[in-house]
Design a protein around this motif. Structure first.
Motif, PDB file in Angstrom:
ATOM      1  N   ASP A 120       0.962  -1.202   0.063  1.00 21.46           N
ATOM      2  CA  ASP A 120      -0.094   0.159   0.098  1.00 21.46           C
ATOM      3  C   ASP A 120       1.003   1.230  -0.117  1.00 21.46           C
ATOM      4  N   LYS A 121       0.380   2.386  -0.557  1.00 19.11           N
ATOM      5  CA  LYS A 121       1.305   3.435  -0.682  1.00 19.11           C
ATOM      6  C   LYS A 121       1.418   4.334   0.840  1.00 19.11           C
ATOM      7  N   ASN A 122       0.287   3.991   1.586  1.00 19.59           N
ATOM      8  CA  ASN A 122       0.377   4.431   3.004  1.00 19.59           C
ATOM      9  C   ASN A 122       0.522   3.360   4.147  1.00 19.59           C
ATOM     10  N   SER A 181      -8.141   5.542  12.138  1.00 20.95           N
ATOM     11  CA  SER A 181      -6.967   5.088  11.298  1.00 20.95           C
ATOM     12  C   SER A 181      -6.073   4.289  12.155  1.00 20.95           C
ATOM     13  N   ASP A 217      -1.914   1.952  12.098  1.00 16.70           N
ATOM     14  CA  ASP A 217      -0.766   1.369  11.378  1.00 16.70           C
ATOM     15  C   ASP A 217      -1.204  -0.031  10.954  1.00 16.70           C
ATOM     16  N   GLN A 267       5.652  -0.635   1.756  1.00 17.25           N
ATOM     17  CA  GLN A 267       4.974   0.622   1.478  1.00 17.25           C
ATOM     18  C   GLN A 267       5.414   1.113  -0.031  1.00 17.25           C
ATOM     19  N   THR A 272       3.801   2.452  -4.222  1.00 16.07           N
ATOM     20  CA  THR A 272       2.854   2.990  -5.227  1.00 16.07           C
ATOM     21  C   THR A 272       2.795   2.412  -6.490  1.00 16.07           C
ATOM     22  N   ASP A 300     -10.331  10.852   1.374  1.00 13.24           N
ATOM     23  CA  ASP A 300      -9.397  10.183   2.164  1.00 13.24           C
ATOM     24  C   ASP A 300      -9.390  10.916   3.535  1.00 13.24           C
TER      25      ASP A 300
END
Length: 247
Positions: free
Chosen positions: A34-36, A59, A61, A74, A76, A125
């Motif tokens: 995931d990018k986040n 949210s 981690d 992490q 993209t 988001d």
């Protein structure tokens, strides 16, 4: 040894990773990308947008909740090579796989509506949800200086699930902000092209939602087809094709 690549750590990707960690052979390589690093409960974004919940309450981690046999990366995603079973990334080396699960989530769409990109706040988001509440709070606070009625006017475009959820939270938010800044009534208007809200529910339930919102000061404009969004106004057409504005 099989290599499973899961793209996206939202609801679908995270659930897939946790289930596969239990059911696949011990030597299976499971990569979750995931990018986040934060998983955001997107079904709760409307509360952050209305200021009734803090970003950290919706949210967490991803690395704190995945099993030890799942590797989090992490990165993209930039390109798929399905023929060669390979995924490219803008900020990571290519990854080859035996099986891939694509769970990259949704992206907000304005369908080319004129002015939406420049003049509307999109709920997509955590960052955009936070920006919506900051803007509402700033405008209401600014009213004492500006005396501009537009600072006390909120327009919600769309009466689907998310729109109605936002409106429900704003019922409480506007009361709190009105008392906090000592301003007149804060107007909340919802514009919806359909002739009734929540068409996926039966009429009795839909009517209950309408009654609750209107009783709490929310103005519902159904049959309102949005034509464009200007700086400080939503322009719409009614059933007779006459043009109106909500500032």
């Amino acid at each position: 040894m099989a290599h499973i690549l899961i793209l996206g750590a939202g609801y679908g990707g995270l659930k897939a990773a946790r289930d596969l960690a239990k059911t696949t052979p011990a030597d299976t390589q499971i990569d979750l990308v995931d990018k986040n690093v934060l998983h955001v409960e997107k079904t709760a974004l409307h509360m952050v947008a209305a200021g009734t919940a803090k970003p950290e309450s919706v949210s967490f981690d991803v690395r704190d909740v995945i099993p030890s046999n799942v590797n989090f990366i992490q990165a993209t995603v930039s390109k798929f090579d399905l023929e060669n079973k390979k995924v490219s990334f803008s900020d990571h080396d290519d990854i080859e796989y035996d099986y891939v699960i694509v769970a990259l989530g949704f992206r907000s769409e304005d369908f080319g509506l004129e002015g939406a990109d420049e003049h509307a706040l999109i709920l997509q988001d955590l960052d955009t949800a936070t920006e919506i509440y900051k803007t509402i709070n700033k405008n209401v606070a600014n009213y004492k200086t500006s005396q501009d009625p537009k600072d006390l006017s909120i327009a919600v475009c769309g009466a689907g699930f998310t729109g109605i959820e936002v409106l429900g939270e704003l019922v409480d938010t506007v009361k709190i902000l009105k008392a906090k800044y000592g301003v007149p009534e804060i107007k909340v208007t919802c514009l919806e092209m359909a002739t009734r809200i929540l068409p996926m529910f039966d009429e009795e339930l839909s009517n209950y939602a309408v009654s609750y919102l209107e009783k709490n000061g929310i103005k519902l404009l159904t049959g309102a087809k949005i034509a464009k969004i200007e700086d400080g106004a939503v322009v719409y057409k009614d059933a007779e094709d006459a043009e109106h504005k909500v500032e």
